[in-house]
Design a protein around this motif. Structure first.
Motif, mmCIF file in Angstrom:
data_model
loop_
_atom_site.group_PDB
_atom_site.id
_atom_site.type_symbol
_atom_site.label_atom_id
_atom_site.label_comp_id
_atom_site.label_asym_id
_atom_site.label_seq_id
_atom_site.Cartn_x
_atom_site.Cartn_y
_atom_site.Cartn_z
ATOM 1 N N ILE A 145 100.635 -10.994 61.845
ATOM 2 C CA ILE A 145 100.962 -11.699 63.068
ATOM 3 C C ILE A 145 101.981 -12.561 62.886
ATOM 4 C CG2 ILE A 145 99.955 -13.535 64.284
ATOM 5 C CD1 ILE A 145 97.231 -12.470 63.565
ATOM 6 N N LYS A 146 102.553 -13.009 61.639
ATOM 7 C CA LYS A 146 103.498 -14.080 61.413
ATOM 8 C C LYS A 146 104.963 -13.204 61.550
ATOM 9 C CE LYS A 146 105.148 -17.370 57.872
ATOM 10 N NZ LYS A 146 105.069 -17.541 56.486
ATOM 11 N N LYS A 147 104.951 -11.731 61.624
ATOM 12 C CA LYS A 147 106.140 -11.047 61.826
ATOM 13 C C LYS A 147 106.490 -11.164 63.284
ATOM 14 C CE LYS A 147 105.638 -8.185 57.833
ATOM 15 N NZ LYS A 147 105.591 -6.643 57.309
ATOM 16 N N LEU A 148 105.417 -11.371 64.215
ATOM 17 C CA LEU A 148 105.665 -11.259 65.440
ATOM 18 C C LEU A 148 106.416 -12.392 66.146
ATOM 19 C CD1 LEU A 148 102.072 -10.699 67.017
ATOM 20 C CD2 LEU A 148 103.839 -8.944 67.016
ATOM 21 N N PRO A 149 107.058 -12.174 67.127
ATOM 22 C CA PRO A 149 108.061 -13.138 67.762
ATOM 23 C C PRO A 149 107.066 -14.364 68.096
ATOM 24 C CG PRO A 149 108.769 -11.120 68.611
ATOM 25 C CD PRO A 149 107.415 -10.642 68.069
ATOM 26 N N LEU A 150 107.621 -15.634 68.216
ATOM 27 C CA LEU A 150 106.662 -16.604 68.156
ATOM 28 C C LEU A 150 105.903 -16.777 69.236
ATOM 29 C CD1 LEU A 150 105.920 -19.370 66.917
ATOM 30 C CD2 LEU A 150 108.042 -20.596 68.121
ATOM 31 N N LYS A 151 106.586 -16.407 70.483
ATOM 32 C CA LYS A 151 105.499 -16.357 71.715
ATOM 33 C C LYS A 151 104.511 -15.329 71.718
ATOM 34 C CE LYS A 151 109.050 -18.366 74.908
ATOM 35 N NZ LYS A 151 109.949 -17.891 76.355
ATOM 36 N N GLN A 152 104.854 -14.283 71.309
ATOM 37 C CA GLN A 152 103.989 -13.240 71.154
ATOM 38 C C GLN A 152 102.807 -13.617 70.126
ATOM 39 O OE1 GLN A 152 105.470 -9.232 70.425
ATOM 40 N NE2 GLN A 152 106.872 -9.370 72.181
ATOM 41 N N ARG A 153 103.143 -14.102 69.064
ATOM 42 C CA ARG A 153 102.389 -14.587 68.023
ATOM 43 C C ARG A 153 101.297 -15.681 68.406
ATOM 44 N NH1 ARG A 153 104.998 -17.875 63.211
ATOM 45 N NH2 ARG A 153 106.648 -16.345 63.727
ATOM 46 N N ILE A 154 101.878 -16.651 69.248
ATOM 47 C CA ILE A 154 100.874 -17.769 69.982
ATOM 48 C C ILE A 154 99.741 -17.038 70.748
ATOM 49 C CG2 ILE A 154 101.021 -19.529 71.453
ATOM 50 C CD1 ILE A 154 103.791 -20.519 70.121
ATOM 51 N N LEU A 180 101.385 -10.117 75.751
ATOM 52 C CA LEU A 180 100.184 -9.648 74.971
ATOM 53 C C LEU A 180 99.875 -8.437 74.785
ATOM 54 C CD1 LEU A 180 98.077 -11.176 73.446
ATOM 55 C CD2 LEU A 180 96.600 -11.009 75.355
ATOM 56 N N SER A 181 100.371 -7.588 75.686
ATOM 57 C CA SER A 181 100.205 -6.075 75.591
ATOM 58 C C SER A 181 101.315 -5.599 74.601
ATOM 59 C CB SER A 181 100.369 -5.522 77.001
ATOM 60 O OG SER A 181 100.400 -4.082 76.805
ATOM 61 N N ARG A 182 102.448 -6.219 74.651
ATOM 62 C CA ARG A 182 103.561 -5.758 73.679
ATOM 63 C C ARG A 182 103.314 -6.250 72.324
ATOM 64 N NH1 ARG A 182 107.202 -6.857 77.895
ATOM 65 N NH2 ARG A 182 107.639 -8.985 77.358
ATOM 66 N N ALA A 183 102.655 -7.387 72.139
ATOM 67 C CA ALA A 183 102.407 -7.886 70.952
ATOM 68 C C ALA A 183 101.186 -7.004 70.315
ATOM 69 C CB ALA A 183 101.776 -9.345 70.852
ATOM 70 N N ARG A 184 100.355 -6.740 71.051
ATOM 71 C CA ARG A 184 99.219 -5.590 70.591
ATOM 72 C C ARG A 184 99.680 -4.430 70.201
ATOM 73 N NH1 ARG A 184 94.920 -7.317 75.456
ATOM 74 N NH2 ARG A 184 93.789 -9.148 74.400
ATOM 75 N N GLU A 185 100.592 -3.808 70.988
ATOM 76 C CA GLU A 185 100.997 -2.597 70.489
ATOM 77 C C GLU A 185 101.734 -2.770 69.186
ATOM 78 O OE1 GLU A 185 100.476 0.556 71.829
ATOM 79 O OE2 GLU A 185 98.969 -0.823 73.040
ATOM 80 N N THR A 186 102.532 -3.864 69.106
ATOM 81 C CA THR A 186 103.037 -3.813 67.660
ATOM 82 C C THR A 186 102.292 -4.149 66.702
ATOM 83 O OG1 THR A 186 104.855 -5.141 69.130
ATOM 84 C CG2 THR A 186 104.985 -5.194 66.535
ATOM 85 N N LEU A 187 101.246 -4.796 66.906
ATOM 86 C CA LEU A 187 100.267 -5.015 65.734
ATOM 87 C C LEU A 187 99.280 -3.884 65.521
ATOM 88 C CD1 LEU A 187 98.558 -8.487 66.259
ATOM 89 C CD2 LEU A 187 99.766 -7.826 64.304
ATOM 90 N N LYS A 188 98.964 -3.031 66.416
ATOM 91 C CA LYS A 188 98.451 -1.781 66.184
ATOM 92 C C LYS A 188 99.244 -0.950 65.365
ATOM 93 C CE LYS A 188 95.713 -2.136 70.405
ATOM 94 N NZ LYS A 188 95.454 -1.368 71.814
ATOM 95 N N LEU A 189 100.348 -0.817 65.641
ATOM 96 C CA LEU A 189 101.132 0.211 64.726
ATOM 97 C C LEU A 189 101.232 -0.486 63.379
ATOM 98 C CD1 LEU A 189 103.103 2.657 65.485
ATOM 99 C CD2 LEU A 189 104.993 0.947 65.642
#
Lengths: 356, 191
Positions: free
Chosen positions: B136-145, B175-184
């Motif tokens: 989660i910390k690797k995500l961009p700040l807005k997506q992380r929040i 949020l959709s983009r952040a979830r895709e990144t996290l799932k990957l």
């Protein structure tokens, strides 16, 4: 619904936040689509993983830390509060406003620039009133060093000074020589002052030429009537000093009282009879300027009688020779000074004096 | 029993310091947990959470109660974390790079950063949490929040919009983009 649309709704479907219609459509699609069913399984595991994350409790001393910071602000907070709250030195609003006004005035008038480099102004005649000059030239673009060619036009009814016979009366000849000496001396000062400027090279070339040309570096940078007045007074004093020195050097000759009252020493004879502003000389000059592709910037009156004493015109540099020819053809014009070179690209500002 | 938020606010505004103390005690875990999820660092989370309550103490008089107190607290905490991360981004990244650079075989920097707070023998759940926080910390700040507020804290889209100041459509797309990144990133864990 397409697969990508269904996948965008899977998380809300798992959170049971979809309405009944959407929820039913997602359910139907998943039952018939293997890839979306796999995607739903991944989404479920993702939600479980994140929702199942163990919560972290605040440290034991968290509350006491908050209270401590509220009651005792940090070092930076103490410095800020000691310096700013309360503000020990209060600046009155009036003083602040006055300071701003002074700064604006200094910025606009720039008195230091004027004192540093008293550039010559194209006022060679002390009889020109300061107000009239500033009023006419305030609208001009601030062109730091524009050349001014001064051309003396005389009344067609009178003979040009250059055509005077050499055996004319000694007093008049002496006055002419004295005037010429004053003028040359003044001209040198003008040119030497202009030589200090970036465009002074042009003036130097002209001063070395063999022609009796008269070019004055013109600086339209006049910022206030007071400063301009000081300049004019300075010039007036300078001219008076020059005149006295000329008189002293030529003891045998004397400048006529007419010339003294005229203010500016000129080779053209002093006006003997009044002429209206629309006289032949002015009309001729206007026509010549327009035919040379120039435009009249301003017409200045030299005294209280309302006569036009000089005209400031602007024309392409390459048309200077044409203008000179037109004025010379009339046979009543003496070109005393002017820029050299026929192919001057830039626009020149020319001062034409009318001595009627 | 800690009273209702409105009573606590009114009590504090009338000069009762104990009301504020009760607000801190009531919400300190929630705010600290949020800050920890966003910053991924224990010390930073403590500082951010304490700063949040100090801001609350100084600005509670201006709280217009258009939203709930908890939403207002969330908003202050998120902004505090955002500002702090922006200010300390360079320092944190330098610290991580330095630790990573000690040895190529060394474990990730997050393990080292959190190691002093975690026992040597981690349970599986704690390992998973560490992994999740790291990703989660690797995500961009807005997506992380957004991920923290929605998928960990379980806030609704409207609440997230109120807390972050984003429109619900923006929240969903980010949020959709952040979830895709996290799932990957968590595909091995999620199998």
């Amino acid at each position: 619904m397409k697969c990508y649309e269904i996948r965008g709704l899977l998380h809300d479907y798992l959170a049971e936040e979809l309405d009944d219609e959407c929820s039913r459509m997602v359910k139907e699609h998943i039952s018939g689509c293997v890839s979306c069913r796999k995607e739903l399984e991944v989404a479920r595991k993702y939600c479980e993983a994140l929702a199942g994350v163990e919560k972290v409790s605040a440290p034991v001393n968290f509350f006491s830390g908050v209270r401590k910071q509220i009651e005792e602000p940090g070092l930076s907070g103490r410095i800020k509060s000691s310096l700013l709250y309360p503000l020990r030195v209060k600046v009155p609003l009036e003083a602040a406003g006055l300071a701003v006004l002074v700064l604006v005035a200094v910025f606009v008038f720039r008195p230091f620039d004027t004192l540093k480099a008293p550039s010559p102004v194209a006022v060679t005649d002390g009889s020109v009133s300061p107000d009239g000059f500033s009023g006419k030239h305030s609208g001009l673009p601030l062109k730091k060093q524009a050349d001014v060619m001064r051309i003396n036009a005389i009344n067609p009814g009178e003979k040009p000074a250059r055509k005077k016979s050499p055996n004319e009366s000694p007093s008049f000849g002496a006055s002419k020589i004295a005037s010429s000496a004053i003028e040359k001396d003044y001209e040198k000062k003008e040119l030497s002052a202009a030589a200090g400027s970036p465009s002074g090279g042009i003036n130097n070339d002209i001063s070395d030429s063999k022609h009796e040309l008269y070019v004055i570096a013109f600086n339209a940078f006049i910022v206030s009537p007071e400063i301009k007045k000081e300049r004019l007074e300075y010039r007036s004093r300078e001219k008076t000093a020059n005149r006295k020195s000329s008189e002293e050097s030529d003891d045998n000759y004397s400048v006529s009282s007419d010339r003294k009252s005229n203010g500016y020493p000129s080779m053209a004879p002093a006006p003997k009879k009044q002429a209206s502003a629309g006289s032949d000389a002015i009309t001729m000059v206007r026509d010549a300027v327009i035919s040379a592709g120039g435009k009249i910037i301003s017409e200045n009156t030299g005294g209280n009688d309302g006569k036009v004493s000089f005209i400031i015109v602007e024309l392409p540099g390459k048309n200077i020779s044409f203008l000179k020819e037109r004025l010379m053809k009339s046979g009543n014009v003496i070109i005393k000074k002017g820029p050299e070179g026929e192919e001057i690209e830039r626009t020149l500002r020319v001062k034409i004096e009318i001595n009627e | 029993m800690i009273g209702d938020d409105k009573i606590l606010i009114e009590g504090f505004l009338s000069g009762d310091e104990r009301s504020f103390n009760m607000i801190v005690i009531k919400y300190q875990d929630m705010i600290f947990n949020l800050c920890h999820s966003i910053t991924g660092d224990y010390d930073e989370a403590r500082d951010c959470a304490q700063e949040t309550f100090i801001k609350v103490y100084r600005n509670l008089g201006g709280f217009k109660q258009k939203s709930s107190l908890s939403t207002w607290l969330y908003r202050i905490a998120v902004n505090t974390c955002r500002n702090r991360i922006s200010l300390l981004a360079n320092r944190i990244s330098r610290k991580a790079v330095r630790l990573d650079g000690l040895s190529s075989s060394m474990t990730a920097s997050v393990d080292i950063e959190d190691g002093r707070h975690n026992p040597a023998t981690m349970y599986e759940e704690k390992e998973r949490r560490t992994l999740l926080i790291r990703e989660i910390k690797k995500l961009p700040l807005k997506q992380r929040i957004l991920v923290v507020l929605r998928d960990i804290e379980g806030k609704s889209y409207d609440e997230i919009g109120t807390i972050t100041g984003m429109k619900p459509g923006t929240v969903k797309s980010k949020l959709s983009r952040a979830r895709e990144t996290l799932k990957l990133a968590l595909r091995e864990t999620l199998k």
